[in-house]
Design a protein around this motif. Structure first.
Motif, PDB file in Angstrom:
ATOM      1  N   VAL B 312       0.849  -1.199   0.000  1.00 20.40           N
ATOM      2  CA  VAL B 312       0.000   0.000   0.000  1.00 20.40           C
ATOM      3  C   VAL B 312       0.882   1.247   0.000  1.00 20.40           C
ATOM      4  O   VAL B 312       0.714   2.154  -0.820  1.00 20.40           O
ATOM      5  CB  VAL B 312      -0.952  -0.002   1.222  1.00 20.40           C
ATOM      6  N   SER B 313       1.855   1.272   0.917  1.00 19.81           N
ATOM      7  CA  SER B 313       2.764   2.427   0.961  1.00 19.81           C
ATOM      8  C   SER B 313       3.558   2.552  -0.327  1.00 19.81           C
ATOM      9  O   SER B 313       3.806   3.661  -0.814  1.00 19.81           O
ATOM     10  CB  SER B 313       3.733   2.304   2.146  1.00 19.81           C
ATOM     11  N   GLU B 314       3.956   1.406  -0.878  1.00 16.64           N
ATOM     12  CA  GLU B 314       4.708   1.447  -2.145  1.00 16.64           C
ATOM     13  C   GLU B 314       3.892   2.161  -3.230  1.00 16.64           C
ATOM     14  O   GLU B 314       4.410   2.989  -3.972  1.00 16.64           O
ATOM     15  CB  GLU B 314       5.030   0.024  -2.615  1.00 16.64           C
ATOM     16  N   ALA B 315       2.614   1.805  -3.301  1.00 17.27           N
ATOM     17  CA  ALA B 315       1.764   2.410  -4.340  1.00 17.27           C
ATOM     18  C   ALA B 315       1.465   3.874  -4.033  1.00 17.27           C
ATOM     19  O   ALA B 315       1.479   4.722  -4.930  1.00 17.27           O
ATOM     20  CB  ALA B 315       0.473   1.619  -4.474  1.00 17.27           C
ATOM     21  N   LEU B 316       1.215   4.170  -2.761  1.00 19.86           N
ATOM     22  CA  LEU B 316       0.941   5.569  -2.392  1.00 19.86           C
ATOM     23  C   LEU B 316       2.142   6.448  -2.709  1.00 19.86           C
ATOM     24  O   LEU B 316       2.005   7.583  -3.166  1.00 19.86           O
ATOM     25  CB  LEU B 316       0.603   5.680  -0.897  1.00 19.86           C
ATOM     26  N   LYS B 360     -10.105  11.474 -12.944  1.00 26.55           N
ATOM     27  CA  LYS B 360      -8.656  11.661 -12.973  1.00 26.55           C
ATOM     28  C   LYS B 360      -8.199  12.677 -11.918  1.00 26.55           C
ATOM     29  O   LYS B 360      -7.163  12.501 -11.272  1.00 26.55           O
ATOM     30  CB  LYS B 360      -8.252  12.151 -14.372  1.00 26.55           C
ATOM     31  N   ASP B 361      -8.998  13.747 -11.742  1.00 27.36           N
ATOM     32  CA  ASP B 361      -8.583  14.784 -10.787  1.00 27.36           C
ATOM     33  C   ASP B 361      -8.564  14.251  -9.356  1.00 27.36           C
ATOM     34  O   ASP B 361      -7.701  14.616  -8.558  1.00 27.36           O
ATOM     35  CB  ASP B 361      -9.481  16.027 -10.908  1.00 27.36           C
ATOM     36  N   ILE B 362      -9.511  13.364  -9.037  1.00 28.33           N
ATOM     37  CA  ILE B 362      -9.519  12.770  -7.683  1.00 28.33           C
ATOM     38  C   ILE B 362      -8.303  11.862  -7.526  1.00 28.33           C
ATOM     39  O   ILE B 362      -7.626  11.864  -6.486  1.00 28.33           O
ATOM     40  CB  ILE B 362     -10.821  11.954  -7.428  1.00 28.33           C
ATOM     41  N   ARG B 363      -8.008  11.103  -8.563  1.00 24.63           N
ATOM     42  CA  ARG B 363      -6.820  10.220  -8.501  1.00 24.63           C
ATOM     43  C   ARG B 363      -5.567  11.049  -8.251  1.00 24.63           C
ATOM     44  O   ARG B 363      -4.714  10.686  -7.452  1.00 24.63           O
ATOM     45  CB  ARG B 363      -6.647   9.461  -9.823  1.00 24.63           C
ATOM     46  N   GLU B 364      -5.485  12.163  -8.927  1.00 25.96           N
ATOM     47  CA  GLU B 364      -4.286  13.008  -8.766  1.00 25.96           C
ATOM     48  C   GLU B 364      -4.225  13.624  -7.373  1.00 25.96           C
ATOM     49  O   GLU B 364      -3.159  13.686  -6.758  1.00 25.96           O
ATOM     50  CB  GLU B 364      -4.261  14.093  -9.848  1.00 25.96           C
ATOM     51  N   LYS B 365      -5.382  14.050  -6.888  1.00 28.96           N
ATOM     52  CA  LYS B 365      -5.442  14.643  -5.535  1.00 28.96           C
ATOM     53  C   LYS B 365      -5.039  13.588  -4.495  1.00 28.96           C
ATOM     54  O   LYS B 365      -4.238  13.832  -3.601  1.00 28.96           O
ATOM     55  CB  LYS B 365      -6.873  15.139  -5.289  1.00 28.96           C
ATOM     56  N   PHE B 366      -5.623  12.406  -4.623  1.00 32.80           N
ATOM     57  CA  PHE B 366      -5.303  11.313  -3.694  1.00 32.80           C
ATOM     58  C   PHE B 366      -3.812  10.950  -3.801  1.00 32.80           C
ATOM     59  O   PHE B 366      -3.146  10.688  -2.810  1.00 32.80           O
ATOM     60  CB  PHE B 366      -6.134  10.066  -4.010  1.00 32.80           C
ATOM     61  N   GLY B 367      -3.339  10.926  -5.041  1.00 33.69           N
ATOM     62  CA  GLY B 367      -1.945  10.535  -5.260  1.00 33.69           C
ATOM     63  C   GLY B 367      -0.979  11.465  -4.546  1.00 33.69           C
ATOM     64  O   GLY B 367      -0.023  11.035  -3.916  1.00 33.69           O
ATOM     65  N   LYS B 368      -1.280  12.739  -4.625  1.00 32.25           N
ATOM     66  CA  LYS B 368      -0.420  13.736  -3.976  1.00 32.25           C
ATOM     67  C   LYS B 368      -0.473  13.555  -2.452  1.00 32.25           C
ATOM     68  O   LYS B 368       0.564  13.548  -1.778  1.00 32.25           O
ATOM     69  CB  LYS B 368      -0.949  15.130  -4.359  1.00 32.25           C
ATOM     70  N   ALA B 369      -1.699  13.403  -1.935  1.00 33.82           N
ATOM     71  CA  ALA B 369      -1.853  13.224  -0.473  1.00 33.82           C
ATOM     72  C   ALA B 369      -1.191  11.933  -0.021  1.00 33.82           C
ATOM     73  O   ALA B 369      -0.579  11.867   1.057  1.00 33.82           O
ATOM     74  CB  ALA B 369      -3.341  13.219  -0.112  1.00 33.82           C
TER      75      ALA B 369
END
Lengths: 219, 397
Positions: B312-316, B360-369
């Motif tokens: 999970v951490s690897e992907a985050l 896509k925008d949610i994925r990007e927001k989550f990805g950054k967090a």
């Protein structure tokens, strides 16, 4: 006022910092009554951990709830109002963890929730590991510069931990400013910040610096 | 080498590690575990031990030895501690004691601080001559098979402290302090460091995946605890709405006799859908795993039981939105609605996977967090500092 910034302090300020490795306190709570029992039983470090430690953004809590108890009450017991009350308890100087503990017990005792949580609240305590950062302020100018750049762990140690745990009755910054420069107004303004309500460490630093700016630089 | 972390964690964080390490200068630290390679513990120690040495602490790492019979016993201990079921080989406790004695007599254990990792060498405490001993438990011991736990607890209670990965693994029947230290990832390793996009695409094409279409992936052993059938069901539910591909990336585990059975069950559940890739990669396929995680639209870790779930951490860390099972250490890593979603069923997983594929925008927001959450909490430098602190506290330094 600018002269005072460069005036050497009688006693330089040595900046220490601390981390607080978490330790399981030995019990958990699934209901409000068990939560109250736990709060009565735990040591002061545990209250510090759950109430003040969320300031560090590495300790993940939602930003609208400023302590672990509030988050758990909202998420696991589903009582948003009670969670808000618990989130907004006062932690301002000269209060200590014991005052906070009393408030928590009082507010929770008045609550009427019979629900049992699926996920219990795990009581955690901690032991501080304190280290000398090696940074020393010999004047107010250096002091401000260091506050602006040092690890937030150092700010929290001097501004919150030592006072809230009861080692000192006043935060180290206010004490040093008063003892060395007699700036009581500045000292009081710093003391009036309530660290309990912050969930972002950099905001606390910003607000401290704003007070320095208003009191020392803009006059 | 440690300075290389500075640009990731910042100078203040790095400085704190040096400052805390100063308290341990001149002291000796030993780590003991049961394998030099393979598995998360060896992976962490292979990074941690050199970093500790670099900080000027005399640190050694030793491996216990044992015959296949011993490791069969310890594997059964491992399973029974995590799943609460007792299927032990005959004479397990005697075999365990025998190998503790052999290792206890063979290994030099005279160190100021000794970290014993996991149950395999836990009995070495009987051979303590000096120093502070800390038992580092990397697995979930919250619901163990009681006879095995009772047996091991006799040893564990003799330690000065215990380290667990999450508060949810804490035990009320231990008197020694239980420090809570989550595991970590190395952001500079081949598995986690930045790689060129063309490398990601090259690897996806190599395994017959189309980088131009959404990919859901899960990197896990074929183990029922990781719910591969639930992952297949999730994919099939999403597939009704979107042209999605699934990559389930596992590797063979020689110490897991169930792996083959679960793999066959998963193949059967997948049927003849050409968009499902069930991959068995050789161990140490770190670059490939890196590419699969980076190339995925949504990463899943739909475990129904989990020790910690560092995938999970690897992907985050790779700025991916992750859907994880609401179990074990996963909720520490995924903050629901902030960097991913926690789910209990394939239906829930499918709902959020579809939502994330569309947004896509949610994925990007989550990805950054998610990356920031890992940067602050689950990097090797934080775990290094935690070990130093536990040693410091144990020694009263």
């Amino acid at each position: 006022m600018y002269e005072i910034l460069e005036k050497p302090a009688n006693k330089p300020f040595e900046f220490y910092a601390a981390y607080y490795p978490p330790i399981y306190a030995g019990f958990k709570a699934a209901t409000i009554d068990e939560l109250i029992e736990g709060i009565k039983k735990v040591d002061g470090f545990s209250i510090f951990y759950h109430v003040f430690h969320p300031l560090f953004s590495s300790h993940v809590v939602p930003e609208d709830m400023s302590n672990d108890f509030a988050t758990w009450i909202r998420d696991e017991l589903g009582d948003r109002l009670l969670a808000q009350k618990i989130s907004d308890i006062e932690g301002k100087e000269p209060r200590t963890v014991e005052n906070v503990r009393e408030d928590l017990i009082k507010i929770l005792s008045e609550a009427r929730i019979s629900k049992t949580a699926n996920k219990p609240f795990y009581f955690i305590t901690c032991k501080p590991v304190v280290y000398n950062t090696g940074r020393v302020a010999k004047s107010l100018a250096e002091f401000i510069d260091i506050i602006a750049s040092i690890s937030i762990r150092s700010i929290a140690y001097h501004f919150i931990f030592r006072r809230i745990i009861g080692y000192e009755d006043k935060n180290d910054f206010s004490k040093w400013i008063e003892d060395n420069y007699g700036l009581t107004e500045l000292s009081k303004k710093l003391s009036s910040l309530d660290p309990q309500t912050y969930t972002d460490e950099e905001m606390l630093r910003e607000d401290l610096l704003k007070i320095f700016e208003q009191e020392l630089l803009s006059k | 080498m440690i300075e290389r972390f500075s640009e990731i964690i910042g100078e203040n964080e790095l400085d704190s590690i040096f400052k805390i390490a100063e308290k341990l200068k001149g002291l000796s630290i030993l780590h003991v575990n049961s394998t030099p390679a393979g598995g998360g513990v060896a992976e962490i120690l292979s990074k941690l031990v050199p970093l500790m040495r670099e900080l000027g602490i005399n640190t050694d790492w030793k491996i216990i030895r044992g015959d296949p019979e011993f490791f069969k016993v310890t594997k059964s201990f491992h399973n029974s501690l995590q799943n609460g079921l007792g299927e032990l080989p005959q004479g397990s406790f005697e075999i365990y004691r025998k190998w503790q004695e052999i290792n206890g007599n063979e290994l030099d254990l005279d160190y100021d601080v000794v970290f014993i990792h996991d149950p395999q060498p836990a009995g070495l405490i009987t051979f303590r001559k000096k120093g502070k001993w800390i038992w580092r438990c990397h697995i979930d011991i919250s619901n163990p098979y009681q006879p095995v736990w009772n047996f091991l607890r006799e040893y564990i209670q003799k330690y000065d402290s215990v380290i667990i990965s999450s508060a949810v693994f804490a035990r009320d029947d231990l008197k020694n302090p239980q420090f809570i230290i989550p595991p970590s990832i190395d952001p500079l390793s081949i598995k986690n460091r930045d790689i060129p996009e063309i490398t990601v695409k090259r690897i996806l094409y190599k395994f017959d995946l189309d980088p131009g279409r959404p990919i859901i992936s899960q990197v896990s052993r074929f183990d029922r605890a990781k719910d591969p059938l639930g992952v297949i069901r999730t994919y099939k539910l999403v597939k009704k709405h979107a042209d999605v591909q699934l990559a389930y990336v596992g590797s063979p585990a020689s110490d897991d006799p169930e792996g083959e059975i679960v793999y066959r069950e998963t193949v059967q559940a997948a049927g003849d859908d050409k968009d499902i890739k069930l991959l068995m990669l050789p161990p140490n396929s770190d670059l490939e795993i890196n590419a699969f995680q980076r190339g995925s639209t949504v990463v899943m870790q739909k475990s129904i039981r989990e020790g910690f779930g560092l995938t999970v951490s690897e992907a985050l860390w790779k700025k991916k939105a992750v859907i994880g099972g609401n179990t074990g250490g996963i909720p520490l890593q995924i903050i629901h609605g902030v960097n991913g979603y926690l789910v209990n069923t394939p239906e829930e997983a499918a709902h959020y996977a579809l939502y994330l594929i569309r947004q896509k925008d949610i994925r990007e927001k989550f990805g950054k967090a998610g990356r920031e959450h890992v940067r602050r909490n689950f990097l090797i430098t934080r775990e290094l500092r935690d070990y130093l602190m536990v040693a410091t506290l144990a020694l009263g330094a």
